[in-house]
Each structure stands twice: as structure tokens, then as C-alpha cells.
Design an enzyme around this catalytic site. Structure first.
Site, short mmCIF file in Angstrom:
data_model
loop_
_atom_site.label_atom_id
_atom_site.label_comp_id
_atom_site.label_asym_id
_atom_site.label_seq_id
_atom_site.Cartn_x
_atom_site.Cartn_y
_atom_site.Cartn_z
N ASP A 83 2.42 1.99 3.37
CA ASP A 83 3.42 1.08 3.93
C ASP A 83 4.83 1.58 3.70
O ASP A 83 5.75 1.24 4.45
CB ASP A 83 3.36 -0.31 3.26
CG ASP A 83 1.99 -0.94 3.31
OD1 ASP A 83 1.23 -0.62 4.23
OD2 ASP A 83 1.69 -1.74 2.39
N HIS B 254 0.88 -1.18 0.00
CA HIS B 254 0.00 0.00 0.00
C HIS B 254 0.92 1.22 0.00
O HIS B 254 2.01 1.18 0.58
CB HIS B 254 -0.82 0.13 1.28
CG HIS B 254 -1.64 -1.06 1.68
ND1 HIS B 254 -1.11 -2.17 2.27
CD2 HIS B 254 -2.98 -1.26 1.62
CE1 HIS B 254 -2.09 -3.03 2.54
NE2 HIS B 254 -3.23 -2.51 2.15
C1 XUL Z 1 -7.23 -6.53 4.97
C2 XUL Z 1 -6.45 -7.00 3.82
C3 XUL Z 1 -5.62 -5.99 3.13
C4 XUL Z 1 -5.62 -6.11 1.66
C5 XUL Z 1 -4.92 -4.99 0.95
O1 XUL Z 1 -7.95 -7.51 5.61
O2 XUL Z 1 -6.49 -8.15 3.49
O3 XUL Z 1 -4.33 -6.08 3.64
O4 XUL Z 1 -5.04 -7.30 1.26
O5 XUL Z 1 -5.41 -3.75 1.28
#
Ligand code: XUL
Ligand code: CO
Length: 435
Positions: A102, A99
Site C-alpha cells: 500500500d 500492507h
Molecule cells: C481482505 C482483507 C484484507 C486484510 C488485510 O478481505 O480483509 O484487507 O484485512 O490483508
């Protein structure tokens, strides 16, 4: 600078090895059904759980203290990049997912955030070039910051929608720049806690609008990666709009997006929705919506998203069975959206975790390939439905009957004879292939 000094490259040593820092099943170049294991599995490191997460939970602070944690914000995130690529190199992981949040601190303004991101993306780009490691998918975190308290695309506040748009735009720019093979929307806080304050129709329409805008922007900048939606039924909100694969398919059809998206299916999200991991993969596969996988597992006794590393061969086998039956991964892969427990605070625990997850899926792949080669389930299923290949069944499938004709046919039947579903026998066969 080396971060994980006590650990050298993890190698395949086979099932007889006693070395816990080796692979017993994951043999990257071994050919399975005509292609190397690593191409079947396309393992990815989740940046957030591996490098950013500290093990915080509602009752306690971070316990997973890493070497970079004492540094200033920008120095810290730079060190994480270096450590992350060393980690992937040592495990032989060829993809990662992240993300925006991150990888860089948000700073005090959106422009500062974007500037920080660019600086770190330069470094990531250099590390990708050095190692050959690729980006499986990028995404934007639109759920952690308090501004997203009411959601992002589904917020009641249009300024927040605009902010989300800016983040998606920037994350798409970054993903394109890093040649990302995909882009994920997990609807963080896109859901509701009570309908008493919620305009559900407007929220769903707006979520559809945000995704349409993302698709339009991707076309404009020439981003050709695959878009995914990651279904999840609950947590953090009581009802997440992307509840499960079936719900998401309906949503995509409503907003004319079904050709633009595939599913990113997470094991623990499937179980939270009251489905098996295999069910969600099957639902996606038969509807041509299978895309990518977030590999992890929940805990049967806990009703939330524990994101544990997958160690159950049974589930991994059935998951890989669906992946192979779907024709395998194309743009997608197997992202370990999983974290070590907060009491597993040593660096070495990260290695044990990934080795376990990779070996579990490698073993699952081998068993699934053998099951498919031997047509264990296919032959049984084909036989089970044979009544639809001739006579009245064939007519039903070909839509060549009316209710009157069915009635006439049924009235002429003397008895109905059913045959056994043989569930126990099939479960025994599956066990025989695994063990
Ligand atoms: C949350 C989840 C996230 C997604 C990406 O439960 O799985 O980490 O994979 O936003
Ligand atoms: Co996930």
C-alpha cells in the site's frame, strides 16, 4: 500543504447537531465503564482502502481520482502519506494499518521494492512522530502480484514461498521499526479453486511453516507485537484455508501456534462464512483468541466481500458487547477495513464514511456498556442454566458422573419440564436499549 482544505477538524457536537461533518456519538474523552471512549474503540484507518484504492471493479477502472494520482510513483506515495496523516488528524483517528504494497511501489526487483519501502517508512515515521498517531498493525500483501497466482505460503512453487518469506521478513522489520502493536496474516490466496490439482496436506503444512518462521524471526529481532490471523471463507479462492475462527483455531493447534496468535475478526468475512459478526467474536472470546477487529459490513443481497462502512447499530452494539465482555482491546483495535462506493468519488465522501462508521461504533459501545451494567443478558443466561449449579447438573459439570449414573437418574424422572427461551422478549429489550 493541506489536502482536505474544505474540511476542518471533525468535532463531537452531540445528537442534536445538524452538522453532517460532526460526531453525534463519538465523544473521544467521554468516560464509559471507567475509560475514555477512544481507548475502548481504538479506531484505525486502513491505508489501502482510504489512500490507495481507486474504486476499480471487474467491470471498470478507477473512479476515485485523488490529487496525487497524476504524480510519478515515488512522489505519489509520498503525497499519500501526508494526506493520510492529515485525514487521521482531522478525524481524530489515532491508529492506522497497512500492507507493504500500500505504501510503496514494487519497482523492478525485490531489492528496489525494499529500498522504496524504506524511503517511505522514513516519512511515515516522521509523520507518526509529528502527530502521535500509532501503527495498530502491519502486514504484507502476498496476493495482488501475479507471482502469487497459486498462493504465497501455499504456492506449489517453492520460489514463491521464498519470496513470501522475504516479504514477511521485511514487513516485520518495518512493523517493528514503527512500533506496530500487531502483525496480521490474512491468507490472501492461501486456498484452492479445485482439489483436482491441489496437495492440500503440503499446502497446509507449508502455511504452518511460514507462520512458524515468522514467529521465530519476530523473536529473533525482538518484535513483541501480537500476531493475528484474519479468517475469511472465500474470495479470492473458492475455499480459503482460514475459513472461520473455528477452522483457524484448529489449524493453529495442529501447528503448535495457538499461543502465538489471536484473531483479527472482520464483519463481512463472518457473514460470508454464514455466521454473524457476533458469532465469530463470541467464538474467539470464549476460546481466549479475541484480538482485533476489521469493522465493515457486507450487503445481504451480494455474496462477496463488499467492504462497506458499518452503519448498522444493531450489529455494532452486539460486536461491542463481545469486545467489552472479552475485556476490551489490548493490542487490537477497530480498523475500518471499508471503502467508499466507487460512485462516491469526492474527498468529502471519505469523511462521511468514517464519521458514520465511528459514530455507529460509538453508539454501539454506549448501548453495550449499558446492557452489561444492567446485566440484561447475563442475569437471564445465568438463570437459564441454573440446573448445572446443583444436583445432577453440578455433577455433570464437575465430571463426577458416569453414563450408568445418568441412566439411573433419568429412569427416576417423572417428567421433563423446560422453560421458555424468551427470544422475542430479549430482542425487544435490546431494541429498547438501542432506541
Ligand atoms: C481482505 C482483507 C484484507 C486484510 C488485510 O478481505 O480483509 O484487507 O484485512 O490483508
Ligand atoms: Co480485513
Amino acid at each position: 500543504m493541506e489536502f482536505f482544505k474544505e474540511i476542518s477538524k471533525i468535532k463531537y457536537e452531540g445528537e442534536k447537531s445538524n452538522n453532517l461533518l460532526s460526531f453525534r456519538h463519538y465523544n473521544p474523552e467521554e468516560i464509559i465503564l471507567g475509560k475514555p471512549m477512544k481507548e475502548h474503540l481504538r479506531f484505525a484507518m486502513s491505508y489501502w482502502h482510504t489512500l490507495t484504492g481507486g474504486g476499480n471493479d471487474p467491470f471498470g477502472d478507477a473512479t476515485l481520482i485523488r490529487e496525487w494520482d497524476s504524480l510519478e510513483p515515488m512522489e505519489k506515495v509520498k503525497m499519500r502519506v501526508k494526506a493520510g496523516f492529515e485525514f487521521m488528524e482531522k478525524l481524530g483517528i489515532e491508529y492506522f494499518c497497512f500492507h507493504d504494497k500500500d505504501i510503496a511501489p514494487e519497482g523492478n526487483s525485490l531489492s528496489e521494492y525494499f529500498k522504496n519501502l524504506n524511503e517511505i517508512v522514513d516519512l511515515i515515521e516522521a509523520e507518526m512522530k509529528r502527530t502521535g498517531i500509532k501503527l495498530l498493525w502491519g502486514t504484507s500483501n502476498m496476493f495482488s502480484n501475479p507471482r502469487f497466482v497459486h498462493g504465497a505460503g501455499t504456492s506449489c512453487n517453492a520460489d514463491v514461498f521464498a519470496w513470501a518469506g522475504a516479504q514477511v521478513k521485511n514487513a516485520l522489520d518495518i512493523t517493528k521499526r514503527l512500533n506496530g502493536e500487531g502483525y496480521v496474516f490474512w491468507g490472501g490466496r492461501e486456498g484452492y479453486d479445485t482439489l483436482l490439482n491441489t496437495d492440500m496436506k503440503l499446502e497446509l503444512d507449508n502455511l504452518g511453516r511460514l507462520l512458524q518462521l515468522a514467529v521465530e524471526y519476530a523473536e529473533k529481532i525482538g518484535f513483541t507485537g501480537q500476531f493475528y490471523i484474519e479468517p475469511k471463507p472465500k474470495e479470492p479462492t473458492k475455499n480459503q484455508y482460514d475459513f472461520d475462527v473455528a477452522t483457524v483455531m484448529n489449524f493453529l493447534k495442529t501447528y503448535n501456534l495457538e499461543d502465538k496468535f489471536k484473531m483479527n475478526i472482520e464483519a463481512n468475512h463472518a457473514t460470508l462464512a454464514g455466521h454473524t459478526f457476533q458469532h465469530e467474536l463470541r467464538m474467539a472470546r470464549i476460546n481466549n483468541m479475541f484480538g482485533s477487529v476489521d469493522a465493515n459490513r457486507g450487503d445481504l443481497l451480494l455474496g462477496w466481500d463488499t467492504d462497506q462502512f458499518p452503519t448498522e447499530i444493531y450489529d455494532a452494539t452486539l460486536a461491542m458487547y463481545e469486545v467489552l465482555m472479552a475485556g476490551g482491546f489490548t493490542t487490537g483495535g477497530l480498523n475500518f477495513d471499508a471503502k467508499v462506493r466507487r460512485a462516491s468519488m469526492d474527498n468529502i465522501d471519505l469523511f462521511h464514511a468514517y464519521i458514520g462508521g465511528m459514530d455507529t461504533f460509538a453508539k454501539g459501545l454506549k448501548v453495550a456498556a449499558k446492557l452489561i451494567e444492567d446485566r440484561v443478558f447475563e442475569d437471564f443466561i445465568e438463570k437459564r442454566y441454573e440446573s448445572y449449579r446443583s444436583g445432577i447438573g453440578k455433577k455433570i459439570v464437575e465430571k463426577k458422573v458416569t453414563l450408568e449414573e445418568l441412566s439411573e437418574y433419568a429412569l427416576g424422572l417423572k417428567e421433563i419440564k423446560n422453560s421458555s427461551g424468551r427470544q422475542e422478549m430479549l430482542e425487544n429489550i435490546l431494541n429498547n436499549y438501542i432506541y
